[in-house]
Design a protein around this motif. Structure first.
Motif, PDB file in Angstrom:
ATOM      1  N   MET A 161     160.736  39.623  17.169  1.00 39.31           N
ATOM      2  CA  MET A 161     162.166  39.393  17.400  1.00 39.31           C
ATOM      3  C   MET A 161     162.893  39.220  16.074  1.00 39.31           C
ATOM      4  N   ASN A 162     162.164  38.939  14.979  1.00 44.52           N
ATOM      5  CA  ASN A 162     162.881  38.825  13.709  1.00 44.52           C
ATOM      6  C   ASN A 162     163.247  40.183  13.114  1.00 44.52           C
ATOM      7  N   PHE A 164     165.262  42.034  14.824  1.00 43.16           N
ATOM      8  CA  PHE A 164     166.669  42.145  15.249  1.00 43.16           C
ATOM      9  C   PHE A 164     167.556  41.288  14.348  1.00 43.16           C
ATOM     10  N   GLN A 165     167.042  40.126  13.980  1.00 47.80           N
ATOM     11  CA  GLN A 165     167.784  39.175  13.151  1.00 47.80           C
ATOM     12  C   GLN A 165     166.738  38.415  12.334  1.00 47.80           C
ATOM     13  N   PRO A 166     166.817  38.467  11.001  1.00 43.01           N
ATOM     14  CA  PRO A 166     165.729  37.867  10.212  1.00 43.01           C
ATOM     15  C   PRO A 166     165.655  36.352  10.362  1.00 43.01           C
ATOM     16  N   LEU A 167     164.432  35.847  10.326  1.00 40.07           N
ATOM     17  CA  LEU A 167     164.243  34.395  10.287  1.00 40.07           C
ATOM     18  C   LEU A 167     164.393  33.925   8.841  1.00 40.07           C
ATOM     19  N   LYS A 177     158.904  44.065   9.765  1.00 44.97           N
ATOM     20  CA  LYS A 177     158.965  44.223  11.223  1.00 44.97           C
ATOM     21  C   LYS A 177     160.172  45.082  11.612  1.00 44.97           C
ATOM     22  N   ALA A 178     161.291  44.947  10.870  1.00 42.42           N
ATOM     23  CA  ALA A 178     162.442  45.823  11.121  1.00 42.42           C
ATOM     24  C   ALA A 178     162.039  47.272  10.857  1.00 42.42           C
ATOM     25  N   ALA A 179     161.221  47.467   9.817  1.00 38.94           N
ATOM     26  CA  ALA A 179     160.745  48.829   9.505  1.00 38.94           C
ATOM     27  C   ALA A 179     159.869  49.349  10.641  1.00 38.94           C
ATOM     28  N   PRO A 203     157.516  40.342  20.081  1.00 37.05           N
ATOM     29  CA  PRO A 203     157.248  38.976  20.543  1.00 37.05           C
ATOM     30  C   PRO A 203     158.132  37.973  19.818  1.00 37.05           C
ATOM     31  N   GLY A 204     158.469  36.924  20.543  1.00 32.73           N
ATOM     32  CA  GLY A 204     159.202  35.807  19.938  1.00 32.73           C
ATOM     33  C   GLY A 204     158.216  34.788  19.401  1.00 32.73           C
ATOM     34  N   PHE A 205     158.487  33.518  19.642  1.00 29.12           N
ATOM     35  CA  PHE A 205     157.592  32.464  19.147  1.00 29.12           C
ATOM     36  C   PHE A 205     156.494  32.183  20.153  1.00 29.12           C
ATOM     37  N   PHE A 206     155.281  32.418  19.720  1.00 31.42           N
ATOM     38  CA  PHE A 206     154.126  32.127  20.559  1.00 31.42           C
ATOM     39  C   PHE A 206     153.382  30.962  19.931  1.00 31.42           C
ATOM     40  N   LEU A 207     153.047  30.001  20.742  1.00 32.55           N
ATOM     41  CA  LEU A 207     152.314  28.849  20.224  1.00 32.55           C
ATOM     42  C   LEU A 207     150.844  29.232  20.137  1.00 32.55           C
ATOM     43  N   THR A 208     150.362  29.450  18.915  1.00 31.98           N
ATOM     44  CA  THR A 208     148.968  29.848  18.715  1.00 31.98           C
ATOM     45  C   THR A 208     148.314  28.829  17.788  1.00 31.98           C
TER      46      THR A 208
END
Ligand code: NAD
Length: 276
Positions: A161-162, A164-167, A177-179, A203-208
């Motif tokens: 998801m970063n 679309f908009q960087p973290l 990831k944008a590339a 993927p967004g934030f996954f708790l791993t």
């Protein structure tokens, strides 16, 4: 592409997200080649799949080394046949490509120990770009040859998801990831006349296990960063690796034949929310 059993190659398959995909797809009868630099991790998953009656092989591969990818392709062809689905899962960030500060301010100049944008390590940035972008492009060059021959195939890249908009703090990872998202669209068009569809998961934030200590405290409550993320996630929770399974199946099985070149956010609404 119909739902008959497929030969699926997954890079980064020893990792958290892709091992979950490997196990889930193997349960449906697909033959899975688990490719990873960490052969022990990939082998453990392959063993677990085979013990449950599935069909899996583990192969040591560096996604940045074309020779090692070609050797792996030969082994997959020998053991299972031509690759029909490629999931490009190897990727990740590196501390050397991560700033300490969220926002630059001139007082940062005085703090020599602080890693700002200006003293990010070139080799760290290159490592992250190569691993994520080249590590998606090179396996595709090698394994898509099988799909071109068959005029049929599916490629699934793992963006974020970063894209679309960087973290904050991770410019190289966000850019890489944008590339990948951009490359997914490019490749979808490029392969559109030869029966190969190309899509990506974001993927967004996954708790791993890797980020558990960053996002949660010992008692299970959220850290400040964890709280900020949850506040910015409309569905109010972290993702679970299982959340990627149904979209992956959908993109490489029946029901998505008219879909190519998309990047599907699986992020609890994080990328849709402006924060206001
Ligand atoms: P992970 O670190 O658990 O798995 C990555 C795997 O890639 C590891 O097994 C590692 O050994 C392997 N790998 C690393 N370098 C390699 C190389 N050169 N050649 C071959 N294999 C190599 O990470 P994960 O959380 O399962 O992430 C999988 C993918 O999903 C990555 O592309 C990651 O960027 C992306 N992603 C993860 C999250 C998340 O929250 N975990 C969110 C968005 C995107």
């Amino acid at each position: 592409m119909n739902n008959k059993m497929k030969i699926i190659v997954i890079t980064g398959a020893g990792g958290i997200l892709c091992s979950t995909l490997a196990e889930a797809l193997a349960k449906e009868g697909h033959q899975i080649a688990l490719l990873d630099l960490n052969i022990e991790a990939a082998q453990d998953i392959a063993d677990s799949i085979n013990k449950k009656g599935g069909k899996a092989i583990a192969l040591k591969v560096n996604v940045l080394d074309k020779e090692s990818l070609i050797l792996a392709k030969n082994k997959v062809n020998e053991k299972f046949g031509a690759c029909q689905v490629l999931i490009n899962g190897a990727g990740g960030n590196h501390p050397a490509a991560t700033t300490d500060d969220l926002f630059y301010d001139t007082s940062s100049n005085q703090k020599e120990e602080l890693k700002t944008f200006f003293n990010l390590d070139m080799s760290g940035i290159k490592f992250v770009f190569d691993l994520n972008f080249m590590g998606t492009l090179l396996p595709t060059q090698v394994f898509a040859e099988d799909m071109v021959d068959a005029k049929d195939g599916n490629i699934i890249n793992i963006s974020s998801m970063n894209s679309f908009q960087p973290l904050t703090k991770i410019p190289a990872y966000s850019g890489a990831k944008a590339a990948i998202s951009n490359f997914t669209q490019w490749l979808a068009v490029y392969f559109s006349k030869v029966g190969i569809r190309v899509n990506a998961l974001a993927p967004g934030f996954f708790l791993t296990e890797q980020n558990r200590r960053l996002l949660t405290k010992e008692d299970g409550s959220l850290t400040d960063r964890g709280e900020t993320i949850i506040k910015r996630t409309p569905l109010g929770k972290f993702g679970n690796p299982d959340d990627l399974i149904s979209t992956t199946r959908w993109l490489c099985e029946d029901g998505s034949e008219f879909i190519t070149g998309i990047v599907v956010p699986i992020d609890g609404g994080f990328s849709a929310f402006s924060g206001v």
